[in-house]
Design a protein around this motif. Structure first.
Motif: not given
Length: 563
Positions: A399-403
């Motif tokens: 649900i949010r950017p992940q690296k």
């Protein structure tokens, strides 16, 4: 004993006389028996009359209503107004809790009512007794919150004689309270209905209710506005909002909703005041009046012109952004909510060595993973099926950017960014960071060597960062100043550090002034080396130097003690 011969002589001497006596006795005996029979009949009739009177009296006593009667004598015998008998029933005595019971007078009864009500009751009774005018009214008791209903009527015989004037008393408290409760409930319901009418009439879009034959039976004011009708105008049974082509916006939709028993919606084009509007029609089925055999539908028509315009603008912006992404060197790809590839740039195809024809067929993310695994470009994992399942779960979990980083078998390390895409699905960005990692590793190795050097020199060394806090100290400093790691690991400022050295320095005068001078020498752009005297421990040569990254280093070197 009576001489029989004497009797015979008397009879034969005057037989006519004895015949007359015998006949008179017979007649007398008949009259006696006839009188006895009549007396018995009259006593029987009187018995039944008394029994009927008792039955009628008991029937009156058993009534739920109490009564008070003004009983008049037969007017052919006496003037009814001059000889009146008052009778109070047992039920009335109990109802009003009369101290004198059935012997109570009408005046005793009036004591139970309020003064103003007594005047009205007395006037009612006067009209009844004088003119035979009946009445019916309710009054409140003084002693309680009960209400009593009084009904007055005159009872006449078949010949017109006045028998009595009756006043019936009934406790109507329950009925009155129930009526008040129902009236309050009616007002509340009316208020709620009015609020509901205000609610649906002030909604900014048309709403309606259809029966099981798809006929509109209820609608709001906005519905009339769409038909250019006023609120008070009657609409015919076939009134419908129509599309630009003249068809009903939702009659067929309502039929489908009733057939499937599921809500239905459809986008339609409606012309209003010469403007073409894009709207969405809804029909929701429900069981009318809890009747499982009858399905009604509730419908509405919502203007989605602004939404459609926003969608078009969003699509234009997305297309513009995607065009920008096509020109970037970073590999980008978008997999939609169904895990199909919907966008990629040339860097993505080059990175994974994929043919554009295969990519243009919108493969799934699962197929993409399978292909790069065949090409030995996927990181080696012990359980590929579990790895692929976890990768696909990301479409519903991120649900949010992940690296993260991917270490490929060919030695390349990729930095991967996964982020939610506004239209659904995920956007992927891949960047080759192999060279960056190598440079970082070399830099870290250099720092490690430098730190080892600083740790093994004899000079005490401190390094302060650009924020003015301590970032490094060596073992020589701990030994020289007997410092504690807890204090130094908390990254003290230069001012705090100098305070910790105070007990070891030979202070000549004011410490605050001396501390200020030391700090100025250390931070000076010119004078970088100076001498500090310690208590019974010789002197120290202090040097300070600015480093290229904006930090500065301080070193302390012991000076030999001259003999």
């Amino acid at each position: 004993m009576i001489d029989k011969s004497l009797l015979l002589d008397i009879y034969y001497a005057a037989p006519e006389f004895w015949h007359l006596i015998f006949a008179g006795g017979t007649v007398l005996l008949v009259l006696v028996f006839t009188s006895l029979f009549k007396i018995l009949r009259l006593r029987q009739k009187n018995y039944f009359l008394n029994r009927d009177r008792e039955r009628y009296a008991e029937t009156l006593y058993a009534s739920r209503d109490g009564y008070f009667a003004f009983i008049y004598p037969d007017q052919k015998v006496n003037d009814p107004r001059q000889h009146v008998t008052e009778r109070c029933s047992r039920r009335l005595a109990v109802l009003l809790n009369l101290p004198n019971g059935t012997l109570s007078s009408f005046a005793d009864i009036l004591k139970n009512f309020y003064k103003d009500d007594v005047k009205r009751i007395q006037k009612y009774v006067d009209f009844l007794r004088e003119e035979g005018i009946a009445f019916d009214d309710e009054f409140a008791l003084k002693s309680s919150n009960r209400r009593i209903r009084l009904v007055g009527s005159r009872i006449n015989g078949a010949d017109g004689d006045i028998y009595c004037d009756m006043i019936w008393f009934r406790d109507v408290s329950f009925e009155t309270n129930k009526i008040v409760e129902l009236e309050n409930s009616r007002k509340e319901i009316s208020k709620e209905l009015l609020q509901l009418h205000d609610l649906i009439d002030n909604l900014p879009f048309p709403i309606w209710l259809r029966d099981n034959r798809q006929k509109i039976v209820v609608h709001n004011k906005k519905f009339n506005d769409f038909l250019n009708k006023g609120k008070s105008e009657n609409l015919n049974d076939e009134a419908e909002i129509t599309t630009a082509s003249g068809d009903s916006v939702s009659r067929n939709l309502a039929q489908k909703a009733q057939d499937t028993n599921k809500p239905q919606k459809s986008t339609v084009s409606v012309v209003k005041n010469g403007d073409r509007l894009v709207m969405q029609a809804f029909e929701t089925p429900f069981h009318a009046e809890e009747n499982l055999e009858s399905l009604f539908t509730a419908g509405c028509l919502i203007d989605i012109n602004e939404l459609e315009e926003l969608k078009r603008n969003l699509k234009l912006h997305q297309n513009a952004q995607l065009e920008i992404l096509r020109t970037l060197g970073t590999a980008f790809a978008v997999f939609d909510q169904h895990c199909h590839l919907s966008f990629y740039n040339s860097s993505f195809a080059d990175l994974w060595k994929l043919e554009t024809k295969w990519l243009d067929d919108t493969p799934t993310y699962s197929a993409f993973l399978d292909l790069i695994r065949e090409n030995r470009l996927l990181p080696e994992v012990p359980d590929y099926l579990m790895f692929k399942a976890e990768e696909q779960k990301a479409f519903s979990q991120i649900i949010r950017p992940q690296k993260d980083m991917l270490h490929l078998p060919n030695g390349i390390t990729l930095s991967r960014l996964r982020a939610p895409y506004p239209m659904g699905g995920l956007i992927f960005a891949y960047e080759d960071i192999s060279d960056k990692l190598a440079a970082t590793s070399a830099y870290n190795a250099l720092l490690s060597v430098q730190q080892e050097i600083l740790e093994n020199i004899f000079d005490a060394v401190l390094i302060f960062g650009t924020d003015g806090r301590l970032t490094f100290y060596n073992e020589a400093y701990l030994k020289l100043w007997k410092g504690t790691r807890v204090f130094l690991d908390n990254e003290p400022t230069l001012d705090e550090l100098l305070d910790s050295q105070k007990e070891f320095l030979a202070i000549d005068g004011d410490w605050e002034k001396m501390k200020k001078d030391i700090a100025e020498h250390l931070l000076s752009m010119t004078a970088k080396t100076f001498i500090l005297s310690r208590i019974n421990d010789g002197t120290l040569e202090v040097s300070a130097k600015n480093l290229s990254d904006g930090s500065f280093i301080i070193s302390y070197r012991r000076q030999p003690i001259l003999e």
